[in-house]
Write a protein that holds these residues in place. Structure first.
Motif, short mmCIF file in Angstrom:
data_model
loop_
_atom_site.label_atom_id
_atom_site.label_comp_id
_atom_site.label_asym_id
_atom_site.label_seq_id
_atom_site.Cartn_x
_atom_site.Cartn_y
_atom_site.Cartn_z
N HIS A 66 -10.79 1.70 7.68
CA HIS A 66 -9.79 0.72 7.24
C HIS A 66 -8.50 0.77 8.06
CE1 HIS A 66 -12.38 0.49 3.74
NE2 HIS A 66 -12.27 1.79 3.59
N PHE A 67 -8.23 1.91 8.68
CA PHE A 67 -6.93 2.08 9.32
C PHE A 67 -7.09 2.56 10.77
CE2 PHE A 67 -6.47 3.16 4.78
CZ PHE A 67 -5.62 2.13 4.40
N THR A 68 -6.06 2.22 11.58
CA THR A 68 -6.04 2.71 12.97
C THR A 68 -5.55 4.15 12.98
OG1 THR A 68 -3.76 2.06 13.33
CG2 THR A 68 -5.45 0.38 13.72
N GLU A 69 -5.68 4.79 14.15
CA GLU A 69 -5.19 6.17 14.27
C GLU A 69 -3.69 6.24 14.02
OE1 GLU A 69 -7.18 9.03 14.86
OE2 GLU A 69 -8.73 7.56 14.42
N ASP A 70 -2.95 5.25 14.52
CA ASP A 70 -1.50 5.23 14.29
C ASP A 70 -1.19 5.15 12.81
OD1 ASP A 70 -1.32 5.27 16.98
OD2 ASP A 70 -0.44 3.26 17.22
N GLN A 71 -1.98 4.31 12.14
CA GLN A 71 -1.73 4.15 10.70
C GLN A 71 -2.06 5.42 9.93
OE1 GLN A 71 -4.06 0.56 10.14
NE2 GLN A 71 -2.19 -0.62 9.70
N LEU A 72 -3.04 6.18 10.44
CA LEU A 72 -3.37 7.44 9.78
C LEU A 72 -2.19 8.41 9.86
CD1 LEU A 72 -7.09 8.22 10.65
CD2 LEU A 72 -6.09 7.05 8.70
N LEU A 74 0.83 -1.21 0.00
CA LEU A 74 0.00 0.00 0.00
C LEU A 74 0.86 1.25 0.00
CD1 LEU A 74 -2.76 1.39 0.28
CD2 LEU A 74 -2.47 1.24 2.74
N VAL A 75 1.91 1.23 0.82
CA VAL A 75 2.79 2.39 0.89
C VAL A 75 3.39 2.67 -0.48
CG1 VAL A 75 4.94 3.26 1.89
CG2 VAL A 75 3.30 2.05 3.33
N GLU A 76 3.74 1.59 -1.19
CA GLU A 76 4.35 1.75 -2.50
C GLU A 76 3.35 2.32 -3.52
OE1 GLU A 76 7.29 1.70 -3.14
OE2 GLU A 76 7.81 0.93 -5.12
N LEU A 77 2.12 1.85 -3.46
CA LEU A 77 1.08 2.36 -4.37
C LEU A 77 0.88 3.86 -4.14
CD1 LEU A 77 -1.58 -0.52 -4.20
CD2 LEU A 77 -0.23 0.15 -6.20
N VAL A 78 0.81 4.23 -2.87
CA VAL A 78 0.63 5.65 -2.54
C VAL A 78 1.82 6.46 -3.04
CG1 VAL A 78 0.56 7.28 -0.61
CG2 VAL A 78 -0.91 5.25 -0.59
N SER A 110 -3.08 -0.13 -12.67
CA SER A 110 -4.44 0.22 -12.23
C SER A 110 -4.47 1.55 -11.50
CB SER A 110 -5.00 -0.88 -11.33
OG SER A 110 -4.35 -0.88 -10.09
N LEU A 111 -3.29 2.08 -11.17
CA LEU A 111 -3.25 3.38 -10.49
C LEU A 111 -3.78 4.49 -11.36
CD1 LEU A 111 0.21 3.48 -8.73
CD2 LEU A 111 -2.03 3.51 -7.68
N PRO A 140 -10.05 -3.11 -10.47
CA PRO A 140 -10.55 -4.28 -9.78
C PRO A 140 -9.54 -4.85 -8.79
CG PRO A 140 -9.96 -4.84 -12.04
CD PRO A 140 -9.76 -3.37 -11.90
N GLY A 141 -8.23 -4.66 -9.04
CA GLY A 141 -7.21 -5.30 -8.22
C GLY A 141 -6.98 -4.61 -6.89
N LEU A 142 -7.61 -3.46 -6.68
CA LEU A 142 -7.36 -2.71 -5.46
C LEU A 142 -8.47 -2.96 -4.44
CD1 LEU A 142 -6.26 0.70 -7.03
CD2 LEU A 142 -4.82 -1.18 -6.28
N THR A 143 -8.09 -2.96 -3.17
CA THR A 143 -9.09 -3.12 -2.11
C THR A 143 -9.71 -1.76 -1.80
OG1 THR A 143 -7.53 -2.67 -0.36
CG2 THR A 143 -7.67 -4.94 -1.10
N THR A 144 -10.81 -1.78 -1.06
CA THR A 144 -11.42 -0.49 -0.70
C THR A 144 -10.47 0.31 0.19
OG1 THR A 144 -12.56 -1.64 1.06
CG2 THR A 144 -13.82 -1.17 -0.93
N ALA A 145 -9.66 -0.39 0.99
CA ALA A 145 -8.68 0.31 1.82
C ALA A 145 -7.65 1.00 0.92
CB ALA A 145 -7.99 -0.68 2.76
N ASP A 146 -7.20 0.28 -0.12
CA ASP A 146 -6.25 0.90 -1.07
C ASP A 146 -6.85 2.16 -1.65
OD1 ASP A 146 -4.54 -1.22 -0.74
OD2 ASP A 146 -5.17 -2.28 -2.56
N ARG A 147 -8.12 2.03 -2.09
CA ARG A 147 -8.76 3.18 -2.77
C ARG A 147 -8.90 4.36 -1.82
NH1 ARG A 147 -12.64 -0.58 -5.14
NH2 ARG A 147 -11.61 -1.31 -7.02
N SER A 148 -9.28 4.05 -0.59
CA SER A 148 -9.44 5.11 0.40
C SER A 148 -8.12 5.84 0.61
CB SER A 148 -9.95 4.48 1.69
OG SER A 148 -10.19 5.45 2.65
N ALA A 149 -7.03 5.07 0.75
CA ALA A 149 -5.72 5.69 0.98
C ALA A 149 -5.27 6.47 -0.25
CB ALA A 149 -4.69 4.61 1.33
N LEU A 150 -5.54 5.92 -1.46
CA LEU A 150 -5.12 6.60 -2.69
C LEU A 150 -5.91 7.90 -2.89
CD1 LEU A 150 -4.68 3.50 -5.00
CD2 LEU A 150 -2.89 5.11 -4.34
N ARG A 151 -7.17 7.87 -2.47
CA ARG A 151 -7.97 9.08 -2.60
C ARG A 151 -7.40 10.18 -1.69
NH1 ARG A 151 -13.40 9.33 -0.36
NH2 ARG A 151 -14.29 11.35 -0.86
#
Lengths: 249, 425
Positions: B123-129, B44-48, B81-82, B89-100
């Protein structure tokens, strides 16, 4: 977050109301166009309510002479604004494409309405403007332009019936509840009025003539209900669309 | 291999940063800690990071793939797909949320409100945010710095600058002269779409040449027939020039509507505009169809008048009036068509607009230039009459100019789409 940007307004304007800005823009053209169209056909060019079909050529010449200036103003403006009709068709097709039934009915609606623009109001515009253009034309020719214009304007039936049919069926099959089911039945009533209006090609007086109680006034009542309902329903449909939903395919 | 190249690029960046040794070391500690103590998936970090590198147009950043992310399941399909994360289709909703979040962070950070954070919290904890935010902050800030340092010695060829066009990680390359569909992409549906548009586009110059011929051949255009002619003069005109009138107007009848595929390419391109609903495209389509229908009527009137020139002159004159009025005056559909295109261009506010903004201005100007021609149905003399400078020459000239300019615009647009879709380079 709020510590870092304390000046951030609590609520951005327009929040709470959904919908996409471009769809809203097109939505407002819809009542705007029909308001101008109403002024043009009722007050300026006098084609609605319609002049009588059962009059002499001399009477028709007198009609064009009497209303010549306002016909030129009204239909002149309509020549510029008639694209508003395309926009009003486009937004309905857009919401039909949001239904669960795929695109076929939306494309059918675009097709029917796209064809309807010419017989539905461009031809009467051209005929009446051509008549007023040379008021000294042979009265028989002025009479022909009068009949051709009025019969084309009031008697273009199939293109709109096809579009109403596509709309009604789409609503009845739709599971996304874009428009309520009762509006499908209003649209079907529109088709029935078009069927009744076929008789204007046969009668030049009485309830079935182009100014008759059935062929014209009944259609006007149904059309007015249909149009007012549609304006209200389009507003709801536009507002309910999530502003972050992806563009249509 | 990729790792080695990536390391060399990182070393290049680090070497420049080493001018401030203490800062460089501390910065290295920050990024290392962020990577190693963070709990976000490396994939995910790499996609972002790649998405942000694209926004930054940081070529060296885009060319790198971190091995850690590949080990975590990153594939080139995902990178591709980025281009349109919302549809991938290959991305999860968490991926999409982070990419947005990343998209907004790079392009419109003030739009990140509590609603965006609430979406991320699903999708993510406060630490992850906090972790995601720091990744974005470093990627945007340092990425832009790196882009200005232009560390490209180790960048693979396809990511090197070739023109002013944006480069994307999902691109093969840029700056082609002519459209050459790649051999391996021939059978893709996207390639079919590009080919169809390309063919439709190229019908325009052919049709335009034929219509220009018909225009030149019509005796009533040189100069345009005066509305002041008497009925007998009009009838005499049709009697004298019957053959050329028929040739010209039959050509219009047969070929006039063949300009539609050209406008359909514009519809397809309007439907590629990402930051709008496409309602403009459907309105535009309806306007094009109705406008063409009206145009198709006018040559019938000319042809009926020329069919029996010996008819009663009053009837010939009536047909001639209707022909000219329908030919020149009903500008409304075309005007709305140009206005809709202009508005669509102005609403196309994403990082990669389909058309340059000046196309909107051109379209608007064309609409304005055509409006006065409606006067042709009312005035018999002056610039607004159907033979007038405004109603005839400005109206038709503006339309022709738009088609010519738009041909070249669309040619570039389709080429760029072909590259974006990965079917050409």
């Amino acid at each position: 977050l709020s510590v870092l940007c304390p000046d951030q307004p609590a609520e951005a304007p327009g929040k709470g109301r959904g919908g996409k800005p471009d769809v809203w823009l097109v939505y407002w053209i819809f009542p705007g166009f029909y308001a101008v169209f109403g002024v043009i056909i009722c007050l300026l060019t006098r084609v609605t309510p319609p002049p009588r079909p059962d009059v002499t050529a001399a009477d028709k010449v007198a009609f064009f002479t009497q209303h010549g200036t306002t016909i030129q103003i009204g239909f002149g403006i309509l020549l510029i604004l008639l694209g508003g009709a395309a926009v009003t068709n486009g937004i309905i097709a857009y919401h039909m494409k949001r239904m669960s039934v795929g695109s076929v009915f939306a494309y059918g609606y675009i097709g029917g309405m796209g064809v309807g623009a010419l017989p539905g109001f461009l031809l009467i515009t051209a005929c009446f403007l051509a008549a007023v253009y040379r008021p000294d034309r042979d009265p028989e020719l002025q009479s022909l332009l009068y009949d051709l214009g009025m019969l084309s304007y009031n008697g273009s039936l199939g293109c709109f019936s096809a579009a109403y049919f596509a709309l009604a069926i789409a609503i009845l099959y739709d599971k996304n509840e874009i428009f309520p089911r009762w509006f499908a039945y209003v649209s079907i009533w529109q088709i029935i009025t078009e069927v009744i209006a076929t008789q204007m090609f046969v009668f030049d007086a009485g309830p079935f003539a182009w100014n008759g109680s059935l062929a014209f006034w009944w259609s006007v009542v149904v059309f007015s209900i249909w149009l007012c309902a549609l304006i209200a329903l389009l507003e709801k449909a536009t507002a309910r669309e999530p502003s972050d939903s992806p563009p249509l395919d | 291999m990729e790792l080695a190249a990536g390391d060399r690029i990182n070393l290049g960046v680090a070497a420049i940063m080493m001018r401030l040794p203490a800062v460089a070391e501390a910065f290295g500690t920050v990024t290392t800690n962020l990577r190693e103590t963070g709990s976000l998936p490396a994939r995910l970090v790499e996609l972002v990071r790649l998405r942000l590198a694209f926004h930054n147009q940081c070529r060296s950043c885009m060319s790198v793939r971190y091995q850690r992310a590949i080990d975590d399941g990153l594939t080139e399909d995902m990178v591709c797909s980025l281009e349109r994360p919302a549809e991938a289709p290959g991305l999860t909703t968490a991926d999409r949320s982070a990419l947005r979040f990343a998209d907004l962070f790079a392009t419109d950070h003030l739009a990140i409100d509590e609603a965006i954070y609430d979406d991320l919290r699903q999708h993510f904890t406060e630490d992850q945010l906090v972790e995601l935010g720091l990744h974005c902050a470093i990627a945007v800030g340092v990425g832009r710095l790196t882009a200005t340092w232009d560390v490209i010695e180790d960048v693979p060829d396809e990511f090197r600058a070739a023109s002013g066009m944006p480069v994307a990680p999902w691109d093969g390359g840029v700056g082609l002269i002519k459209l050459q569909i790649l051999e391996q992409a021939q059978d893709l549906p996207t390639a079919g779409n590009i080919k169809a548009q390309w063919v439709s586009l190229w019908t325009a110059p052919v049709v335009a040449a034929v219509l220009l011929l018909a225009f030149v051949a019509f005796p009533g255009f040189w100069p345009p027939m005066s509305p002041r002619l008497s009925a007998d003069q009009v009838a005499a005109f049709y009697g004298e020039h019957t053959a050329w009138i028929r040739f010209s107007m039959v050509t219009y009848n047969l070929c006039g509507i063949m300009i539609l595929p050209f406008f359909m390419v514009i519809v397809v391109q309007m439907k590629r505009m990402q930051t709008q609903s496409h309602v403009f495209a459907y309105c535009y389509l309806t306007a094009v169809v109705s406008g063409a229908t009206i145009f198709a009527l006018s040559n019938i009137f000319f042809l009926v008048a020329a069919f029996r020139p010996s008819r009663n002159p009053d009837l010939i004159m009536l047909l001639n009036d209707l022909a000219w009025i329908v030919f020149i005056a009903p500008v409304g559909m075309v005007v709305s068509q140009f206005l809709l295109l202009a508005i669509a261009v102005y609403y196309d506010r994403g990082p990669h607009p389909v058309f340059p903004r000046w196309v909107g201005h051109l379209s608007l100007a064309t609409a304005v230039a055509m409006v006065p021609a409606a006067g042709a149905a009312v005035f018999q003399t002056g610039p607004l009459a159907w033979d007038g400078a405004v109603s005839f020459w400005l109206r038709n000239g503006a339309f022709a100019l738009f088609v010519i300019v738009m041909f070249f615009v669309l040619r570039n647009t389709i080429r760029r789409q072909a590259i974006d879709d990965g079917v050409a380079r």
